[in-house]
Design a protein around this motif. Structure first.
Motif, PDB file in Angstrom:
ATOM      1  N   ILE A  17     -27.262  11.088 -15.938  1.00  0.00           N
ATOM      2  CA  ILE A  17     -27.773   9.984 -16.685  1.00  0.00           C
ATOM      3  C   ILE A  17     -26.348   9.132 -17.188  1.00  0.00           C
ATOM      4  O   ILE A  17     -26.241   8.206 -16.911  1.00  0.00           O
ATOM      5  CB  ILE A  17     -28.807  10.187 -17.812  1.00  0.00           C
ATOM      6  CG1 ILE A  17     -29.796  10.709 -17.341  1.00  0.00           C
ATOM      7  CG2 ILE A  17     -28.820   9.128 -18.750  1.00  0.00           C
ATOM      8  CD1 ILE A  17     -31.068  11.224 -18.404  1.00  0.00           C
ATOM      9  N   VAL A  18     -25.396  10.072 -17.706  1.00  0.00           N
ATOM     10  CA  VAL A  18     -24.047   9.585 -18.206  1.00  0.00           C
ATOM     11  C   VAL A  18     -23.332   9.194 -16.847  1.00  0.00           C
ATOM     12  O   VAL A  18     -22.735   8.011 -17.127  1.00  0.00           O
ATOM     13  CB  VAL A  18     -23.304  10.703 -18.828  1.00  0.00           C
ATOM     14  CG1 VAL A  18     -21.835  10.206 -19.030  1.00  0.00           C
ATOM     15  CG2 VAL A  18     -23.831  10.861 -20.205  1.00  0.00           C
TER      16      VAL A  18
ATOM     17  N   SER B  80     -22.218   5.179 -16.674  1.00  0.00           N
ATOM     18  CA  SER B  80     -20.726   4.901 -16.284  1.00  0.00           C
ATOM     19  C   SER B  80     -20.380   4.127 -15.289  1.00  0.00           C
ATOM     20  O   SER B  80     -19.798   2.907 -15.157  1.00  0.00           O
ATOM     21  CB  SER B  80     -20.016   6.190 -16.324  1.00  0.00           C
ATOM     22  OG  SER B  80     -20.062   6.840 -17.492  1.00  0.00           O
ATOM     23  N   PHE B  81     -21.112   4.412 -14.045  1.00  0.00           N
ATOM     24  CA  PHE B  81     -21.152   3.695 -12.564  1.00  0.00           C
ATOM     25  C   PHE B  81     -21.415   2.044 -13.114  1.00  0.00           C
ATOM     26  O   PHE B  81     -20.989   1.262 -12.511  1.00  0.00           O
ATOM     27  CB  PHE B  81     -21.737   4.217 -11.638  1.00  0.00           C
ATOM     28  CG  PHE B  81     -21.772   3.479 -10.433  1.00  0.00           C
ATOM     29  CD1 PHE B  81     -20.435   3.523  -9.723  1.00  0.00           C
ATOM     30  CD2 PHE B  81     -22.650   2.566  -9.791  1.00  0.00           C
ATOM     31  CE1 PHE B  81     -20.444   2.857  -8.575  1.00  0.00           C
ATOM     32  CE2 PHE B  81     -22.695   1.926  -8.683  1.00  0.00           C
ATOM     33  CZ  PHE B  81     -21.634   2.116  -8.024  1.00  0.00           C
TER      34      PHE B  81
ATOM     35  N   ALA C 267     -28.137  20.011 -19.176  1.00  0.00           N
ATOM     36  CA  ALA C 267     -26.926  19.636 -19.164  1.00  0.00           C
ATOM     37  C   ALA C 267     -26.555  18.789 -17.867  1.00  0.00           C
ATOM     38  O   ALA C 267     -25.932  17.692 -17.793  1.00  0.00           O
ATOM     39  CB  ALA C 267     -25.880  20.817 -19.385  1.00  0.00           C
ATOM     40  N   LEU C 268     -27.276  19.416 -16.917  1.00  0.00           N
ATOM     41  CA  LEU C 268     -27.015  18.748 -15.622  1.00  0.00           C
ATOM     42  C   LEU C 268     -27.852  17.401 -15.493  1.00  0.00           C
ATOM     43  O   LEU C 268     -27.236  16.285 -15.030  1.00  0.00           O
ATOM     44  CB  LEU C 268     -27.815  19.314 -14.436  1.00  0.00           C
ATOM     45  CG  LEU C 268     -27.673  18.915 -13.217  1.00  0.00           C
ATOM     46  CD1 LEU C 268     -26.162  18.740 -12.427  1.00  0.00           C
ATOM     47  CD2 LEU C 268     -28.364  19.777 -12.021  1.00  0.00           C
ATOM     48  N   CYS C 269     -28.923  17.054 -16.288  1.00  0.00           N
ATOM     49  CA  CYS C 269     -29.742  16.036 -16.208  1.00  0.00           C
ATOM     50  C   CYS C 269     -29.071  14.802 -17.083  1.00  0.00           C
ATOM     51  O   CYS C 269     -29.025  13.914 -16.500  1.00  0.00           O
ATOM     52  CB  CYS C 269     -30.866  16.177 -16.803  1.00  0.00           C
ATOM     53  SG  CYS C 269     -32.312  16.937 -15.666  1.00  0.00           S
ATOM     54  N   ILE C 270     -28.481  15.299 -18.122  1.00  0.00           N
ATOM     55  CA  ILE C 270     -27.567  14.511 -19.243  1.00  0.00           C
ATOM     56  C   ILE C 270     -26.276  13.920 -18.542  1.00  0.00           C
ATOM     57  O   ILE C 270     -26.064  12.876 -18.522  1.00  0.00           O
ATOM     58  CB  ILE C 270     -27.292  15.082 -20.464  1.00  0.00           C
ATOM     59  CG1 ILE C 270     -28.448  15.476 -21.279  1.00  0.00           C
ATOM     60  CG2 ILE C 270     -26.350  14.312 -21.450  1.00  0.00           C
ATOM     61  CD1 ILE C 270     -28.366  16.353 -22.427  1.00  0.00           C
TER      62      ILE C 270
END
Length: 134
Positions: free
Chosen positions: A21-22, A26-27, A15-18
């Motif tokens: 990445i998101v 987004s940035f 969940a942290l890795c996802i």
């Protein structure tokens, strides 16, 4: 019991890795247009005016897209400067020049200037910093 804690740890790590990445995508998406236009200029020229606390004002001009002909800096504040117009002549693409104005008295308000070029184009600017009201 250790299998259950390992599974929870693995899910948390995934969940942290996802999330990371998101976040990066987004940035990048939010700043894509700004990054594409970095270093590009939408105008022919830019001008920056600075009024000193004493008796001098300077207007810095930079040409971006084309050569400029008959460049003039004109003070829009009548009577404050010894010369209300400074003729620069021609300015090549990618070059810079400065119009110096000497005041007849102490500059105590932000002054306005007009840059005239290519016989029919104008750009207005005002002193942005340096001046102090007394």
């Amino acid at each position: 019991m250790s299998d259950k804690s390992a599974a929870v740890r693995n899910y948390a790590l995934a969940a942290l890795c996802i999330s990371a990445i998101v976040g990066v995508f987004s940035f990048t998406a939010l700043n894509y247009e700004q990054m594409q236009n970095y270093g590009r200029h939408d105008t022919d020229i830019s001008a920056y005016a600075r009024c000193e606390v004493d008796k001098w004002a300077t207007v810095s001009i930079e040409s971006y897209k084309e050569d400029l002909q008959n460049v003039q800096c004109v003070s829009l504040n009548d009577g404050l400067f010894k010369e209300s117009t400074v003729d620069l002549g021609d300015l090549s693409k990618g070059s810079r020049d400065v119009c110096p104005f000497e005041a007849t008295d102490t500059i105590d308000t932000p002054q306005r200037f007009e840059i005239r070029y290519n016989d029919d184009k104008t750009l207005r600017t005002a002193c942005e910093s340096g001046w102090i009201l007394k």
